[in-house]
Design a protein around this motif. Sequence first.
Motif, short mmCIF file in Angstrom:
data_model
loop_
_atom_site.label_atom_id
_atom_site.label_comp_id
_atom_site.label_asym_id
_atom_site.label_seq_id
_atom_site.Cartn_x
_atom_site.Cartn_y
_atom_site.Cartn_z
N THR A 6 0.35 -1.27 0.17
CA THR A 6 -0.05 -0.01 -0.21
C THR A 6 0.54 1.27 0.09
O THR A 6 0.10 2.04 -0.69
N ALA A 77 -4.59 -3.99 -7.52
CA ALA A 77 -5.70 -4.54 -6.14
C ALA A 77 -4.93 -5.20 -4.83
O ALA A 77 -5.70 -4.89 -3.77
N GLU A 78 -4.23 -5.87 -5.06
CA GLU A 78 -2.59 -6.06 -3.87
C GLU A 78 -3.30 -5.49 -2.93
O GLU A 78 -3.28 -4.86 -1.67
N ARG A 81 -6.86 -4.55 -1.18
CA ARG A 81 -6.53 -5.67 -0.75
C ARG A 81 -6.03 -5.09 1.24
O ARG A 81 -6.81 -5.36 2.54
N LEU A 108 -11.32 -6.94 -6.97
CA LEU A 108 -11.89 -6.86 -5.46
C LEU A 108 -13.34 -7.63 -5.22
O LEU A 108 -13.31 -8.28 -4.44
N ASP A 111 -13.32 -10.51 -4.71
CA ASP A 111 -13.05 -11.07 -2.90
C ASP A 111 -14.32 -10.59 -2.09
O ASP A 111 -14.09 -10.37 -1.25
N ARG A 113 -15.25 -7.11 -1.80
CA ARG A 113 -15.53 -6.04 -1.80
C ARG A 113 -15.65 -5.19 -3.07
O ARG A 113 -14.21 -3.92 -3.60
#
Length: 248
Positions: A6, A77-78, A81, A108, A111, A113
Amino acid sequence: MTTAATDLWVRSYHPAPAADARLVCFPHAGGSASFYFPVSAALSSVADVVAVQYPGRQDRHTEKGIETIAELADRAAEALRAYGDPLPLTFFGHSMGAVLAFEVARRLERDGRAPAHVFASGRRAPSSFRPENVHQRDDDGVIAEMRKLSGTDPRVLGDDEVLRMVLPAIRSDYTAIENYRAEPGAQIGSPITVLVGDDDPRTTLDEARAWEPHTMGTFDVKTFSGGHFYLTDHAQEVIALLKAHFTA
């Protein structure tokens, strides 16, 4: 709580720890996270605004650019998350960023989300293909395209040394978006609002409306006067649209 992924991929210019929603902004080809600094400043009272920073520019200028939308979407996306809070996400992407927002939303959604809404700006639908070859041009050809679209900071275009330094990243972006092909039937559940300039050489109104089959949710197209970077002249209107979304 965030992770190294992030911190590497996401920039927060005006943290809003009390916000109950998060806006994630995706830059255009050749763009950087700081393009959305004014959006972050204007909306920090209603949302936690963050922007994705692609490799090869600004504080990531020493990294090699990524040449596929799939890898860019996987990595972004990682990073998203990794947020440990349950804030609902809204995506805004311009040009290449619109396609990237769509592809990150698909990832997402798997997942559980999915974003609450996707705003796709200045880009034809993922299923609307045009053959383009900017990434195959020489440096002068790439620079000419940047000047034509008027989306690059004039200070960069006027500084040959800086311009030559960022050209590899810009070429990587064009390689990624010009070779992108949506999977047949690619679709998200999130509502989509498309924003487009009525004189955009890169996106006709029909190509903008062609986003509709890509969502199972509601769909809308909003047209502004101007070309590919209509949002520079209509910044306050776009910000008002986003603010209305968060305060509805």
